[in-house]
Design a protein around this motif. Structure first.
Motif, PDB file in Angstrom:
ATOM      1  N   THR A   1       8.552  12.908  -5.777  1.00 51.31           N
ATOM      2  CA  THR A   1       9.639  12.411  -6.617  1.00 51.31           C
ATOM      3  C   THR A   1      10.333  11.288  -5.855  1.00 51.31           C
ATOM      4  O   THR A   1      10.688  11.459  -4.684  1.00 51.31           O
ATOM      5  CB  THR A   1      10.671  13.518  -6.945  1.00 51.31           C
ATOM      6  OG1 THR A   1      11.184  14.062  -5.721  1.00 51.31           O
ATOM      7  CG2 THR A   1      10.048  14.622  -7.770  1.00 51.31           C
ATOM      8  N   CYS A   2      10.471  10.144  -6.520  1.00 55.43           N
ATOM      9  CA  CYS A   2      11.095   8.992  -5.870  1.00 55.43           C
ATOM     10  C   CYS A   2      11.523   8.006  -6.959  1.00 55.43           C
ATOM     11  O   CYS A   2      10.681   7.501  -7.700  1.00 55.43           O
ATOM     12  CB  CYS A   2      10.109   8.323  -4.910  1.00 55.43           C
ATOM     13  SG  CYS A   2      10.775   6.892  -4.048  1.00 55.43           S
ATOM     14  N   PRO A   3      12.821   7.730  -7.079  1.00 55.25           N
ATOM     15  CA  PRO A   3      13.290   6.836  -8.144  1.00 55.25           C
ATOM     16  C   PRO A   3      12.976   5.362  -7.910  1.00 55.25           C
ATOM     17  O   PRO A   3      12.949   4.571  -8.850  1.00 55.25           O
ATOM     18  CB  PRO A   3      14.803   7.071  -8.148  1.00 55.25           C
ATOM     19  CG  PRO A   3      15.120   7.512  -6.756  1.00 55.25           C
ATOM     20  CD  PRO A   3      13.930   8.287  -6.297  1.00 55.25           C
ATOM     21  N   ASP A   4      12.736   4.974  -6.652  1.00 53.23           N
ATOM     22  CA  ASP A   4      12.493   3.562  -6.345  1.00 53.23           C
ATOM     23  C   ASP A   4      11.487   3.474  -5.195  1.00 53.23           C
ATOM     24  O   ASP A   4      11.862   3.492  -4.024  1.00 53.23           O
ATOM     25  CB  ASP A   4      13.808   2.874  -5.965  1.00 53.23           C
ATOM     26  CG  ASP A   4      13.674   1.358  -5.829  1.00 53.23           C
ATOM     27  OD1 ASP A   4      12.543   0.860  -5.652  1.00 53.23           O
ATOM     28  OD2 ASP A   4      14.713   0.666  -5.886  1.00 53.23           O
ATOM     29  N   ALA A   5      10.215   3.399  -5.556  1.00 51.54           N
ATOM     30  CA  ALA A   5       9.146   3.400  -4.547  1.00 51.54           C
ATOM     31  C   ALA A   5       9.218   2.183  -3.630  1.00 51.54           C
ATOM     32  O   ALA A   5       8.924   2.277  -2.440  1.00 51.54           O
ATOM     33  CB  ALA A   5       7.781   3.462  -5.227  1.00 51.54           C
TER      34      ALA A   5
ATOM     35  N   VAL B   1       0.840  -1.204   0.000  1.00 55.42           N
ATOM     36  CA  VAL B   1       0.000   0.000   0.000  1.00 55.42           C
ATOM     37  C   VAL B   1       0.873   1.251   0.000  1.00 55.42           C
ATOM     38  O   VAL B   1       0.623   2.196  -0.760  1.00 55.42           O
ATOM     39  CB  VAL B   1      -0.958   0.004   1.214  1.00 55.42           C
ATOM     40  CG1 VAL B   1      -1.681   1.347   1.340  1.00 55.42           C
ATOM     41  CG2 VAL B   1      -1.976  -1.135   1.090  1.00 55.42           C
ATOM     42  N   LEU B   2       1.914   1.257   0.821  1.00 54.37           N
ATOM     43  CA  LEU B   2       2.815   2.410   0.870  1.00 54.37           C
ATOM     44  C   LEU B   2       3.490   2.626  -0.484  1.00 54.37           C
ATOM     45  O   LEU B   2       3.562   3.754  -0.986  1.00 54.37           O
ATOM     46  CB  LEU B   2       3.863   2.207   1.965  1.00 54.37           C
ATOM     47  CG  LEU B   2       4.923   3.312   2.119  1.00 54.37           C
ATOM     48  CD1 LEU B   2       4.275   4.678   2.320  1.00 54.37           C
ATOM     49  CD2 LEU B   2       5.851   2.978   3.285  1.00 54.37           C
ATOM     50  N   ARG B   3       3.978   1.544  -1.084  1.00 52.74           N
ATOM     51  CA  ARG B   3       4.645   1.647  -2.388  1.00 52.74           C
ATOM     52  C   ARG B   3       3.686   2.216  -3.442  1.00 52.74           C
ATOM     53  O   ARG B   3       4.054   3.094  -4.219  1.00 52.74           O
ATOM     54  CB  ARG B   3       5.138   0.269  -2.834  1.00 52.74           C
ATOM     55  CG  ARG B   3       5.971   0.313  -4.121  1.00 52.74           C
ATOM     56  CD  ARG B   3       6.166  -1.064  -4.723  1.00 52.74           C
ATOM     57  NE  ARG B   3       4.939  -1.566  -5.315  1.00 52.74           N
ATOM     58  CZ  ARG B   3       4.345  -2.718  -4.993  1.00 52.74           C
ATOM     59  NH1 ARG B   3       4.865  -3.524  -4.082  1.00 52.74           N
ATOM     60  NH2 ARG B   3       3.225  -3.094  -5.586  1.00 52.74           N
ATOM     61  N   GLU B   4       2.449   1.728  -3.452  1.00 55.31           N
ATOM     62  CA  GLU B   4       1.486   2.186  -4.454  1.00 55.31           C
ATOM     63  C   GLU B   4       1.105   3.648  -4.249  1.00 55.31           C
ATOM     64  O   GLU B   4       0.892   4.386  -5.221  1.00 55.31           O
ATOM     65  CB  GLU B   4       0.252   1.287  -4.434  1.00 55.31           C
ATOM     66  CG  GLU B   4       0.547  -0.103  -4.986  1.00 55.31           C
ATOM     67  CD  GLU B   4      -0.635  -1.050  -4.909  1.00 55.31           C
ATOM     68  OE1 GLU B   4      -1.688  -0.660  -4.352  1.00 55.31           O
ATOM     69  OE2 GLU B   4      -0.509  -2.192  -5.400  1.00 55.31           O
ATOM     70  N   ILE B   5       1.021   4.079  -2.998  1.00 52.53           N
ATOM     71  CA  ILE B   5       0.740   5.495  -2.729  1.00 52.53           C
ATOM     72  C   ILE B   5       1.880   6.361  -3.269  1.00 52.53           C
ATOM     73  O   ILE B   5       1.650   7.396  -3.899  1.00 52.53           O
ATOM     74  CB  ILE B   5       0.541   5.744  -1.216  1.00 52.53           C
ATOM     75  CG1 ILE B   5      -0.786   5.121  -0.746  1.00 52.53           C
ATOM     76  CG2 ILE B   5       0.573   7.238  -0.902  1.00 52.53           C
ATOM     77  CD1 ILE B   5      -0.986   5.154   0.765  1.00 52.53           C
TER      78      ILE B   5
END
Length: 199
Positions: free
Chosen positions: A146-150, A131-135
């Protein structure tokens, strides 16, 4: 009517078991402690749960389901990614639920020897990280973050939360609730390219 009462009684027992285990720990909790706290006899406790191990496993699953429900509500909320990230990080931050964190930390230790606890713990961890990664991914797509690697960011954020939780719960005099929350929020903001105070 009887079945409804039985379900209610079972849930009450699980809730009480969580509270007792959180206070005494898995290793020091007796079924007698839970029965007394719930105001029932041990035979009634064993009517619902055949063994102490089953009771403990189901109590931990009950606690995990409560937390899972809260994460699901954040996942499904029709709000911008930054707001959902803030809500999720605050929900999981070490200072938000001392009793719950005591139970989780003790369960992690027991999970090294108990497959049922390990399975429950792992499933919830995987779900929370997803869930955190998808958000974060949604925030990147919308231009809010901005985040190169969620995926790596999600691992780092939850890794920090877990580590600070151990420090806060086990060594409570070394760090305050406010301080751990500030550190978690600041780290999460940096992971997704937000400035101080934006999360």
């Amino acid at each position: 009517m009887t079945r409804g009462f039985s379900r209610l009684r079972r849930e009450d027992l699980l809730k009480t078991a969580c509270e007792v285990i959180s206070s005494l720990g898995f290793g020091h909790t007796r079924t007698l402690d839970i029965a007394r706290a719930a105001g029932v006899s041990q035979p009634l406790l064993f009517y619902h749960f055949e063994t102490k191990e089953q009771l403990f496993a189901e109590a931990f699953s009950y606690a995990a389901e409560q937390h899972l429900t809260s994460i699901m509500a954040i996942e499904r909320a029709q709000k911008p990614p930054v707001e959902r990230l803030r809500a999720l990080v605050r929900l999981c931050a070490p200072g938000t639920n001392l009793g719950g964190w005591k139970l989780w930390i003790d369960a992690w230790a027991e999970s090294m020897r108990n497959d049922q606890l390990e399975s429950t713990s792992r499933k919830l961890d995987l779900y929370g990280r997803r869930v955190l990664r998808e958000i974060i991914e949604e925030g990147v797509l919308s231009g809010e973050m901005t985040c190169p690697d969620a995926d790596a960011a999600a691992w780092r954020i939850f890794g920090l939360i877990d580590g600070l939780a151990v420090q806060y719960v086990v060594h409570r005099k070394t760090v305050t609730r406010k301080r751990v929350t500030e550190m978690v929020m600041a780290a999460a903001a940096m992971e997704v390219g937000l400035g101080p105070g934006e999360l």
